[in-house]
Design a protein around this motif. Structure first.
Motif, PDB file in Angstrom:
ATOM      1  N   ALA A  79      40.866  56.424  44.794  1.00 16.46           N
ATOM      2  CA  ALA A  79      41.202  55.603  45.954  1.00 16.46           C
ATOM      3  C   ALA A  79      40.131  54.536  46.143  1.00 16.46           C
ATOM      4  O   ALA A  79      38.938  54.823  46.033  1.00 16.46           O
ATOM      5  N   TYR A  80      40.590  53.320  46.401  1.00 21.76           N
ATOM      6  CA  TYR A  80      39.688  52.187  46.630  1.00 21.76           C
ATOM      7  C   TYR A  80      40.094  51.501  47.925  1.00 21.76           C
ATOM      8  O   TYR A  80      41.267  51.189  48.130  1.00 21.76           O
ATOM      9  N   GLU A  81      39.133  51.275  48.797  1.00 23.60           N
ATOM     10  CA  GLU A  81      39.401  50.612  50.080  1.00 23.60           C
ATOM     11  C   GLU A  81      39.541  49.100  49.913  1.00 23.60           C
ATOM     12  O   GLU A  81      40.353  48.484  50.579  1.00 23.60           O
ATOM     13  N   LEU A  86      48.659  40.706  42.623  1.00 25.48           N
ATOM     14  CA  LEU A  86      49.750  41.562  43.086  1.00 25.48           C
ATOM     15  C   LEU A  86      49.460  42.179  44.449  1.00 25.48           C
ATOM     16  O   LEU A  86      50.381  42.419  45.228  1.00 25.48           O
ATOM     17  N   HIS A  87      48.175  42.438  44.716  1.00 30.38           N
ATOM     18  CA  HIS A  87      47.808  43.081  45.992  1.00 30.38           C
ATOM     19  C   HIS A  87      46.318  42.934  46.237  1.00 30.38           C
ATOM     20  O   HIS A  87      45.527  42.960  45.298  1.00 30.38           O
ATOM     21  N   GLU A  88      45.951  42.794  47.499  1.00 26.62           N
ATOM     22  CA  GLU A  88      44.545  42.828  47.928  1.00 26.62           C
ATOM     23  C   GLU A  88      44.426  43.843  49.045  1.00 26.62           C
ATOM     24  O   GLU A  88      45.220  43.845  49.970  1.00 26.62           O
ATOM     25  N   GLY A  89      43.448  44.722  48.948  1.00 31.18           N
ATOM     26  CA  GLY A  89      43.227  45.724  49.982  1.00 31.18           C
ATOM     27  C   GLY A  89      43.131  47.115  49.379  1.00 31.18           C
ATOM     28  O   GLY A  89      42.769  47.287  48.223  1.00 31.18           O
ATOM     29  N   ALA A  90      43.485  48.095  50.181  1.00 34.47           N
ATOM     30  CA  ALA A  90      43.370  49.490  49.771  1.00 34.47           C
ATOM     31  C   ALA A  90      44.451  49.840  48.747  1.00 34.47           C
ATOM     32  O   ALA A  90      45.601  49.397  48.869  1.00 34.47           O
ATOM     33  N   VAL A  91      44.066  50.620  47.740  1.00 34.74           N
ATOM     34  CA  VAL A  91      45.004  51.124  46.728  1.00 34.74           C
ATOM     35  C   VAL A  91      44.579  52.516  46.296  1.00 34.74           C
ATOM     36  O   VAL A  91      43.430  52.911  46.483  1.00 34.74           O
ATOM     37  N   ARG A  92      45.526  53.234  45.729  1.00 38.46           N
ATOM     38  CA  ARG A  92      45.250  54.514  45.081  1.00 38.46           C
ATOM     39  C   ARG A  92      45.800  54.434  43.680  1.00 38.46           C
ATOM     40  O   ARG A  92      46.964  54.091  43.485  1.00 38.46           O
ATOM     41  N   VAL A  93      44.987  54.766  42.696  1.00 37.94           N
ATOM     42  CA  VAL A  93      45.437  54.823  41.310  1.00 37.94           C
ATOM     43  C   VAL A  93      45.763  56.284  41.018  1.00 37.94           C
ATOM     44  O   VAL A  93      44.887  57.146  41.052  1.00 37.94           O
ATOM     45  N   LEU A  94      47.024  56.543  40.749  1.00 43.15           N
ATOM     46  CA  LEU A  94      47.489  57.906  40.551  1.00 43.15           C
ATOM     47  C   LEU A  94      47.193  58.392  39.138  1.00 43.15           C
ATOM     48  O   LEU A  94      46.891  57.601  38.245  1.00 43.15           O
ATOM     49  N   ALA A  95      47.290  59.669  38.938  1.00 46.40           N
ATOM     50  CA  ALA A  95      46.959  60.282  37.651  1.00 46.40           C
ATOM     51  C   ALA A  95      47.848  59.768  36.524  1.00 46.40           C
ATOM     52  O   ALA A  95      47.428  59.713  35.374  1.00 46.40           O
ATOM     53  N   ASN A  96      49.055  59.336  36.849  1.00 44.92           N
ATOM     54  CA  ASN A  96      49.976  58.848  35.823  1.00 44.92           C
ATOM     55  C   ASN A  96      49.833  57.348  35.567  1.00 44.92           C
ATOM     56  O   ASN A  96      50.603  56.769  34.816  1.00 44.92           O
ATOM     57  N   GLY A  97      48.862  56.701  36.229  1.00 41.84           N
ATOM     58  CA  GLY A  97      48.607  55.282  36.012  1.00 41.84           C
ATOM     59  C   GLY A  97      49.281  54.354  36.997  1.00 41.84           C
ATOM     60  O   GLY A  97      48.957  53.165  37.055  1.00 41.84           O
ATOM     61  N   TRP A  98      50.186  54.847  37.790  1.00 41.50           N
ATOM     62  CA  TRP A  98      50.841  54.009  38.782  1.00 41.50           C
ATOM     63  C   TRP A  98      49.862  53.714  39.908  1.00 41.50           C
ATOM     64  O   TRP A  98      48.976  54.517  40.210  1.00 41.50           O
ATOM     65  N   GLU A 114      49.444  53.005  43.876  1.00 39.30           N
ATOM     66  CA  GLU A 114      50.120  53.180  45.161  1.00 39.30           C
ATOM     67  C   GLU A 114      49.475  52.280  46.209  1.00 39.30           C
ATOM     68  O   GLU A 114      48.259  52.302  46.398  1.00 39.30           O
ATOM     69  N   LEU A 115      50.319  51.505  46.899  1.00 40.77           N
ATOM     70  CA  LEU A 115      49.862  50.638  47.976  1.00 40.77           C
ATOM     71  C   LEU A 115      49.974  51.373  49.302  1.00 40.77           C
ATOM     72  O   LEU A 115      50.718  52.357  49.409  1.00 40.77           O
ATOM     73  N   PRO A 116      49.269  50.918  50.345  1.00 38.80           N
ATOM     74  CA  PRO A 116      49.332  51.602  51.646  1.00 38.80           C
ATOM     75  C   PRO A 116      50.743  51.668  52.233  1.00 38.80           C
ATOM     76  O   PRO A 116      51.046  52.546  53.032  1.00 38.80           O
ATOM     77  N   THR A 117      51.614  50.753  51.831  1.00 31.88           N
ATOM     78  CA  THR A 117      52.992  50.747  52.323  1.00 31.88           C
ATOM     79  C   THR A 117      53.851  51.819  51.675  1.00 31.88           C
ATOM     80  O   THR A 117      54.985  52.038  52.075  1.00 31.88           O
ATOM     81  N   GLY A 118      53.308  52.478  50.626  1.00 27.98           N
ATOM     82  CA  GLY A 118      54.068  53.476  49.902  1.00 27.98           C
ATOM     83  C   GLY A 118      54.702  52.914  48.639  1.00 27.98           C
ATOM     84  O   GLY A 118      55.194  53.665  47.804  1.00 27.98           O
ATOM     85  N   ARG A 119      54.700  51.611  48.492  1.00 30.19           N
ATOM     86  CA  ARG A 119      55.248  50.973  47.290  1.00 30.19           C
ATOM     87  C   ARG A 119      54.351  51.298  46.105  1.00 30.19           C
ATOM     88  O   ARG A 119      53.141  51.401  46.230  1.00 30.19           O
ATOM     89  N   HIS A 141      44.765  44.561  35.465  1.00 35.34           N
ATOM     90  CA  HIS A 141      43.504  45.220  35.808  1.00 35.34           C
ATOM     91  C   HIS A 141      43.297  45.196  37.313  1.00 35.34           C
ATOM     92  O   HIS A 141      43.984  44.482  38.041  1.00 35.34           O
ATOM     93  N   ILE A 142      42.345  46.004  37.762  1.00 38.52           N
ATOM     94  CA  ILE A 142      41.988  46.103  39.178  1.00 38.52           C
ATOM     95  C   ILE A 142      40.504  45.879  39.307  1.00 38.52           C
ATOM     96  O   ILE A 142      39.713  46.541  38.648  1.00 38.52           O
ATOM     97  N   ASP A 143      40.159  44.923  40.159  1.00 36.84           N
ATOM     98  CA  ASP A 143      38.745  44.707  40.494  1.00 36.84           C
ATOM     99  C   ASP A 143      38.459  45.406  41.810  1.00 36.84           C
ATOM    100  O   ASP A 143      39.148  45.179  42.797  1.00 36.84           O
ATOM    101  N   THR A 144      37.470  46.262  41.801  1.00 38.63           N
ATOM    102  CA  THR A 144      37.054  46.901  43.051  1.00 38.63           C
ATOM    103  C   THR A 144      35.897  46.119  43.612  1.00 38.63           C
ATOM    104  O   THR A 144      35.023  45.676  42.886  1.00 38.63           O
ATOM    105  N   GLN A 145      35.908  45.955  44.916  1.00 38.66           N
ATOM    106  CA  GLN A 145      34.864  45.186  45.578  1.00 38.66           C
ATOM    107  C   GLN A 145      33.957  46.121  46.347  1.00 38.66           C
ATOM    108  O   GLN A 145      34.436  46.982  47.073  1.00 38.66           O
TER     109      GLN A 145
END
Length: 69
Positions: free
Chosen positions: A19-21, A35-47, A49-54, A63-67
């Motif tokens: 999980a990244y804030e 695609l998105h800025e803000g909190a995300v969760r990277v699931l074990a299967n690589g998907w 997850e956005l805070p909206t559930g999408r 790629h994902i840059d964590t700040q």
């Protein structure tokens, strides 16, 4: 004998979720398509997850840059 009704995989999978804030999710190497800025969760299967559930497919995310704050 007592059997649990809870799946045993839940605890194991949670250990692989990151999980990244503050993160930026990019669709390309040039960092032109965000695609998105803000909190995300990277699931074990690589998907992703956005805070909206999408969910974002691993095929859509380059790629994902964590700040760090």
């Amino acid at each position: 004998m007592v059997f649990s009704t809870e799946p045993a995989w839940d605890d194991a999978v949670d250990q692989f979720v990151k999980a990244y804030e503050n993160a930026i999710v990019y669709a390309d190497i040039d960092q032109e398509t965000v695609l998105h800025e803000g909190a995300v969760r990277v699931l074990a299967n690589g998907w992703v997850e956005l805070p909206t559930g999408r969910l974002l497919s691993p095929d859509a995310v380059h790629h994902i840059d964590t700040q760090m704050n």
